[in-house]
Design an enzyme around this catalytic site. Structure first.
Site, PDB file in Angstrom:
ATOM      1  N   GLN A 124       0.834  -1.195   0.000  1.00  0.00           N
ATOM      2  CA  GLN A 124       0.000   0.000   0.000  1.00  0.00           C
ATOM      3  C   GLN A 124       0.874   1.252   0.000  1.00  0.00           C
ATOM      4  O   GLN A 124       2.089   1.181   0.208  1.00  0.00           O
ATOM      5  CB  GLN A 124      -0.904   0.007   1.235  1.00  0.00           C
ATOM      6  CG  GLN A 124      -0.130  -0.038   2.544  1.00  0.00           C
ATOM      7  CD  GLN A 124      -0.933  -0.581   3.707  1.00  0.00           C
ATOM      8  OE1 GLN A 124      -2.149  -0.499   3.729  1.00  0.00           O
ATOM      9  NE2 GLN A 124      -0.252  -1.142   4.699  1.00  0.00           N
ATOM     10  N   ASP A 153      -7.334  -5.262  15.027  1.00  0.00           N
ATOM     11  CA  ASP A 153      -7.262  -3.825  14.733  1.00  0.00           C
ATOM     12  C   ASP A 153      -7.123  -3.680  13.222  1.00  0.00           C
ATOM     13  O   ASP A 153      -6.028  -3.474  12.695  1.00  0.00           O
ATOM     14  CB  ASP A 153      -6.073  -3.207  15.467  1.00  0.00           C
ATOM     15  CG  ASP A 153      -5.965  -1.705  15.240  1.00  0.00           C
ATOM     16  OD1 ASP A 153      -6.854  -1.133  14.596  1.00  0.00           O
ATOM     17  OD2 ASP A 153      -4.967  -1.108  15.688  1.00  0.00           O
ATOM     18  N   PRO A 162      -7.656  -6.761   0.748  1.00  0.00           N
ATOM     19  CA  PRO A 162      -7.235  -7.864   1.619  1.00  0.00           C
ATOM     20  C   PRO A 162      -7.872  -7.825   3.009  1.00  0.00           C
ATOM     21  O   PRO A 162      -8.099  -8.871   3.610  1.00  0.00           O
ATOM     22  CB  PRO A 162      -5.715  -7.669   1.711  1.00  0.00           C
ATOM     23  CG  PRO A 162      -5.347  -6.907   0.490  1.00  0.00           C
ATOM     24  CD  PRO A 162      -6.518  -6.018   0.192  1.00  0.00           C
TER      25      PRO A 162
END
Length: 278
Positions: free
Chosen positions: A30, A155, A162
């Site tokens: 990312q 979290d 994904p």
């Protein structure tokens, strides 16, 4: 003048005025940035979406960590899936009885950036020695675990790409298997205002697997709508809210805050009742 505009959905955009770009890297997973904003201080931004900020990230991290660690009678082994900003791990380390904290974050760049540029959230570059970092896929990590953990904290980011697997029945089943006999898990379950379908799917899927399931809420200013939901699932009955005890140092959480967070707004109570009746 520099601004970050976050596209939440078709009809909602949120803009933040930015002083400077502190960190930017295209990782294998990312686009990672830490931006210095005027009102919220340094903020973690993944693929253009704000994940946490130095001004209000403690609210989310404290609620996600202290609720399960307060209601479990003797948490020793803790697993955190996601949580690359290290804020939940920092809070979990406040419990002397906790022996190990496995932090499973797929993207090392997120941890590195937050440790360096967001110490108020992460705790800085010298973490508690009980925190063990695993840079791998959380879904794969937990898949073959059996009865290893007392508490699992998920979290996760929004259920896109994904991260969508972190809201699936299969994943929740793997969490159930990874917990020991008296174990419990908690996850963030999105906005009660904008993401009701995702929230209720999480609540219902967890409820089908665990003996006791409850939803609680907190207000996190930088999250869409402010009001945010969390869902806890336990293999054993959870204590009544009035029996929750809390004695750690925190900026947001108190004993009364933990207890009161189970008191849901009327529209949420109605929604849960209607879905339960179906």
């Amino acid at each position: 003048m520099l601004w970050l505009t976050e596209d939440e959905q078709d009809n909602l955009k949120i803009s933040y005025r930015i002083r400077d770009v502190l960190f930017e890297e295209q990782s294998p997973f990312q686009h990672v940035m830490v931006l210095d904003s005027y009102d919220f201080g340094p903020m973690l931004v993944l693929d253009g979406v704000v994940q946490t900020t130095s001004a209000d990230g403690y609210i989310y991290n404290e609620m996600l960590a202290h609720m399960p660690l307060s209601v479990h009678p003797a948490p020793r082994r803790v697993l955190i899936i996601g949580g690359g900003d290290c804020g939940v791990a920092k809070e979990a380390a406040k419990y002397d009885a906790v022996e190990t904290i496995d932090l499973v974050e797929i993207d090392e760049a997120v941890v590195r950036a937050c440790r360096r540029y967001m110490p108020d959230v992460s705790g800085g570059e010298h973490p508690d020695p009980r925190i063990r970092h695993h840079y791998t896929d959380g879904v794969e990590f937990v898949r073959n675990k059996q009865g290893e953990y007392d508490v699992i904290i998920v979290d996760s980011s929004d259920p896109v790409g994904p991260a969508e697997q972190l809201f699936s029945t299969e994943f929740y089943r793997d969490l159930h298997h990874a917990l020991n006999e008296g174990g419990l898990m908690v996850c963030q379950s999105q906005s009660p205002i904008f993401h009701q379908d995702v929230m209720m799917r999480s609540y219902e899927r967890i409820g089908r697997l665990f003996a006791d399931t409850r939803m609680f809420t907190a207000v996190v200013p930088t999250y869409p709508g402010g009001l945010w939901s969390f869902t806890i699932g336990s293999k054993r009955p959870l204590p009544a809210p009035e029996d929750i005890r809390f004695d750690k140092e925190a900026r947001y959480v108190t004993e009364n805050v933990l207890r009161a967070s189970f008191a849901l707004p009327a529209f949420l109570e109605k929604l849960i009742a209607e879905r339960s009746a179906q």
